[in-house]
Design a protein around this motif. Sequence first.
Motif, mmCIF file in Angstrom:
data_model
loop_
_atom_site.group_PDB
_atom_site.id
_atom_site.type_symbol
_atom_site.label_atom_id
_atom_site.label_comp_id
_atom_site.label_asym_id
_atom_site.label_seq_id
_atom_site.Cartn_x
_atom_site.Cartn_y
_atom_site.Cartn_z
ATOM 1 N N ALA A 182 33.209 40.508 40.913
ATOM 2 C CA ALA A 182 34.392 40.950 41.659
ATOM 3 C C ALA A 182 35.619 41.019 40.761
ATOM 4 O O ALA A 182 36.408 41.986 40.826
ATOM 5 C CB ALA A 182 34.637 39.995 42.830
ATOM 6 N N LEU A 183 35.800 40.001 39.909
ATOM 7 C CA LEU A 183 36.948 40.005 38.991
ATOM 8 C C LEU A 183 36.846 41.148 37.990
ATOM 9 O O LEU A 183 37.848 41.796 37.662
ATOM 10 C CB LEU A 183 37.021 38.664 38.259
ATOM 11 C CG LEU A 183 37.420 37.452 39.111
ATOM 12 C CD1 LEU A 183 37.301 36.171 38.290
ATOM 13 C CD2 LEU A 183 38.851 37.609 39.639
ATOM 14 N N ALA A 184 35.633 41.398 37.489
ATOM 15 C CA ALA A 184 35.442 42.484 36.522
ATOM 16 C C ALA A 184 35.725 43.835 37.163
ATOM 17 O O ALA A 184 36.313 44.721 36.536
ATOM 18 C CB ALA A 184 34.023 42.438 35.959
ATOM 19 N N ALA A 185 35.312 44.014 38.427
ATOM 20 C CA ALA A 185 35.570 45.267 39.126
ATOM 21 C C ALA A 185 37.071 45.478 39.325
ATOM 22 O O ALA A 185 37.600 46.585 39.128
ATOM 23 C CB ALA A 185 34.842 45.273 40.464
ATOM 24 N N ALA A 186 37.773 44.416 39.717
ATOM 25 C CA ALA A 186 39.218 44.523 39.894
ATOM 26 C C ALA A 186 39.914 44.817 38.575
ATOM 27 O O ALA A 186 40.848 45.639 38.514
ATOM 28 C CB ALA A 186 39.747 43.223 40.505
#
Length: 218
Positions: free
Chosen positions: A185-189
């Motif tokens: 999720a952090l990488a996508a954001a």
Amino acid sequence: GRIAAVLAATALLYVAFFAVHFALVEGRVPPDLLDRTLALNAQMWASTKGTTPQHAYGSKWYDWPFMMRTVDFWARYQDPLMFRIYLLGNPVVWWATGYAMLYLLVNFLPKLPALVARERPAPAAPVELLLIGAYLMNMLPFTQIRRVTFLYHYLPSLGFALLALGLLLDRSGRHARWLGWTLLALAAAAFVYWAPLSYGLPLTREQFDARFWVPTWK
């Protein structure tokens, strides 16, 4: 014997790439392939030695695992907007993989005496040895290179650092699932946030400056 076989196979593969190169450029696996390969490598070596050791966006091998310096590729301005392209990796991915590989390396050092003594059971799994060995095979030569180097020289090692992150997630037991989803999720954001600097999308000056979390990126 196994070491000799690996070295021979590596040398043959290396020459094979030059055979393909000559075939594409000249339209023919010339009969003097070995001589041509050696001559071209000598030219490449001479060219490398003559390269300046400094560049505004140059970086050293020890900067790469944590992406301390980027590379500015392209710029266009249309007031009040700017369009810029940088070699700027996804910070979440880059930093997570950097710490993962650092963890493997630090914890690998105490295991070396037992590995040299060939104790059983082995203190390190084969996959761990493979990842560390492959990572260092790309990184160690750059410790001796005096010409200017850039962040993109780290990309082969980054691939193995990504696998190292996966290995550590796999070893985190019952925490693996939520850690993995959190990182994803952090990488996508982060991808969405820094995409304008990868694809040359329009940004205002304020938006542009806000994306440089590390001063040396700019």
